[in-house]
Design a protein around this motif. Structure first.
Motif, PDB file in Angstrom:
ATOM      1  N   UNK A 124       0.807  -1.243   0.027  1.00  8.64           N
ATOM      2  CA  UNK A 124       0.053  -0.148  -0.162  1.00  8.64           C
ATOM      3  C   UNK A 124       0.714   1.217  -0.379  1.00  8.64           C
ATOM      4  N   UNK A 125       2.227   0.992   0.794  1.00  6.17           N
ATOM      5  CA  UNK A 125       2.957   2.110   0.342  1.00  6.17           C
ATOM      6  C   UNK A 125       4.033   1.619   0.245  1.00  6.17           C
ATOM      7  N   UNK A 173      -4.989   3.781  14.318  1.00  5.04           N
ATOM      8  CA  UNK A 173      -3.753   4.493  13.956  1.00  5.04           C
ATOM      9  C   UNK A 173      -3.384   3.201  14.937  1.00  5.04           C
ATOM     10  N   UNK A 205       7.243   2.133   2.098  1.00  3.09           N
ATOM     11  CA  UNK A 205       7.326   1.993   3.604  1.00  3.09           C
ATOM     12  C   UNK A 205       6.175   0.262   4.877  1.00  3.09           C
ATOM     13  N   UNK A 206       5.235   0.790   4.091  1.00  5.23           N
ATOM     14  CA  UNK A 206       4.552  -0.051   4.384  1.00  5.23           C
ATOM     15  C   UNK A 206       3.556  -1.126   4.561  1.00  5.23           C
ATOM     16  N   UNK A 218      -2.928  -0.078  14.239  1.00  5.36           N
ATOM     17  CA  UNK A 218      -2.337  -0.675  12.644  1.00  5.36           C
ATOM     18  C   UNK A 218      -1.358  -0.672  12.655  1.00  5.36           C
ATOM     19  N   UNK A 234      -8.529  -4.734   9.563  1.00  2.00           N
ATOM     20  CA  UNK A 234      -8.985  -2.880   9.838  1.00  2.00           C
ATOM     21  C   UNK A 234     -10.454  -2.517  10.102  1.00  2.00           C
ATOM     22  N   UNK A 274      -6.049  -5.523   5.284  1.00  2.00           N
ATOM     23  CA  UNK A 274      -7.243  -3.942   5.730  1.00  2.00           C
ATOM     24  C   UNK A 274      -8.681  -4.784   5.538  1.00  2.00           C
TER      25      UNK A 274
END
Lengths: 182, 194
Positions: free
Chosen positions: B13-14, B61, B16-17, B64, B27, B24
């Motif tokens: 998803x990015x 957050x 760094x993460x 997560x 969450x 998902x």
């Protein structure tokens, strides 16, 4: 106070406290809380670890460092200095009354690039007679013998220009009767 | 139901993460099932919607970010409640908007005008007065009252969050309520006497 009134009052405050605590407990979030939470997490997830300006700044700093290293390592070649700006087109500075005393600026020493840098400092020069004498003394150890070897100033021929003296004309002393003192 | 984490296909998803489809889904499930609980705990501490929602965001957050620890979390609901409690306490600041004297006077006037308990309790003045009174409680009683006021939590869960026996929760709640009632009586009496 009437006991009945007191009991009613206490009951009212009990109910008021219950109702106030209950109202506090039943706080309802605004509609769409779940969507806002998920959207917020998604936004944080997609955000890069460092903002873009950090990368731009780092790249700029690295480029500057490379340029600085290249400039510092380049050999310095003597550059002929341009002729000094003189005479014709020279413009005298106009001094305002409030400007204070004029300061004469000296050209920076680095501007004279014709100066040849010497490998040895101070610059080598021929020895003086005294230095030669000292050197000879050090080598043979005898002062008198050494001294005779050196050219003496008195040994040289003196060249004295011919003197031309004009004869003095001395007049005889006259009678002193007319002396104003008598 | 807890999503299984082990053999899912990683979804980046990015940069760094890296995470996964299962993460998902987990969450989404956590937010759907426990957002209201987290919100109520936050609101019980902070007393206003804006700050409470910020605390909710922060809580999820954090959840997560701890996704590597998800398999070790036995009770997600308690974990979220504990984190929400701490996040809300970190955000707690300042005094209530309405000063104590003004709040007490407003409540006294409504009472004198014949308003009932439910009607008075719904007013901002009464909520501000309650906030002032709760703040005067000793710390351990205050925490118990605030957590218990979030109706979603049982006394067992409150005890788990505070790290005390369940019996202590009930005892502290009884003491806190007694003190609150005495203070409410005194404050309203003083305000009525002016």
């Amino acid at each position: 106070m009437n006991p009945m009134d007191d009991r009613n009052k206490r009951q009212f405050e009990d109910e008021l406290l219950d109702a106030a605590l209950g109202k506090r407990a039943n706080a309802e979030p605004r509609a769409g809380l779940e969507q806002r939470i998920l959207a917020g997490i998604e936004a944080r997830r997609r955000a890069p670890a460092f903002p873009r300006w950090v990368w731009v700044f780092a790249a700029g700093a690295a480029a500057l460092a490379v340029v600085a290293i290249i400039v510092m390592r380049r050999p310095v070649a003597p550059v002929p200095s341009p002729p000094p700006p003189m005479a014709a087109g020279r413009v005298e500075p106009v001094m305002s009354p409030a400007a204070g005393p004029a300061v004469r600026r000296m050209p920076p020493p680095a501007a004279n690039s014709r100066t040849v840098r010497l490998a040895v400092f101070p610059a080598p020069r021929p020895l003086s007679p005294q230095e030669k004498l000292l050197l000879a003394y050090i080598r043979n150890g005898r002062l008198e013998e050494t001294a005779t070897r050196l050219p003496q100033p008195l040994d040289e021929d003196l060249k004295i220009p011919k003197l031309d003296v004009t004869a003095l004309d001395v007049k005889p002393i006259e009678n002193s009767e007319k002396s104003p003192e008598k | 139901m807890r999503a299984k984490m082990g053999n899912s296909v990683p979804l980046v998803l990015s940069e760094t993460m890296p995470t996964s489809d299962a993460a998902s889904l987990e969450m989404e499930a956590a937010v759907r099932e426990d957002a209201r609980l987290v919100y109520r705990i936050s609101y019980s501490v902070l007393g206003n919607h804006h700050d409470a929602e910020d605390a909710v965001q922060e809580t999820f957050l954090r959840y997560f970010r701890h996704r590597k620890d998800w398999p070790a979390i036995r009770n997600r609901r308690s974990w979220l409640a504990r984190v929400a409690w701490r996040a809300a306490l970190d955000r707690r600041r300042g005094e209530p908007e309405i000063p104590l004297g003004d709040a007490a006077e407003g409540v006294s006037e409504m009472k004198a005008a014949g308003a009932g308990p439910e009607e008075i309790a719904a007013r901002r003045e009464m909520q501000a007065l309650l906030e002032h009174l709760i703040r005067t409680l000793p710390q351990e009683l205050r925490a118990t009252v605030l957590l218990s006021s979030a109706q979603e939590l049982s006394s067992v869960e409150v005890a788990e969050i505070l790290g005390i026996p369940e019996g202590s929760v009930r005892e502290r709640l009884w003491r806190a309520r007694k003190i609150l009632k005495e203070k409410l009586t005194r404050v309203l009496g003083e305000s009525h006497g002016r």
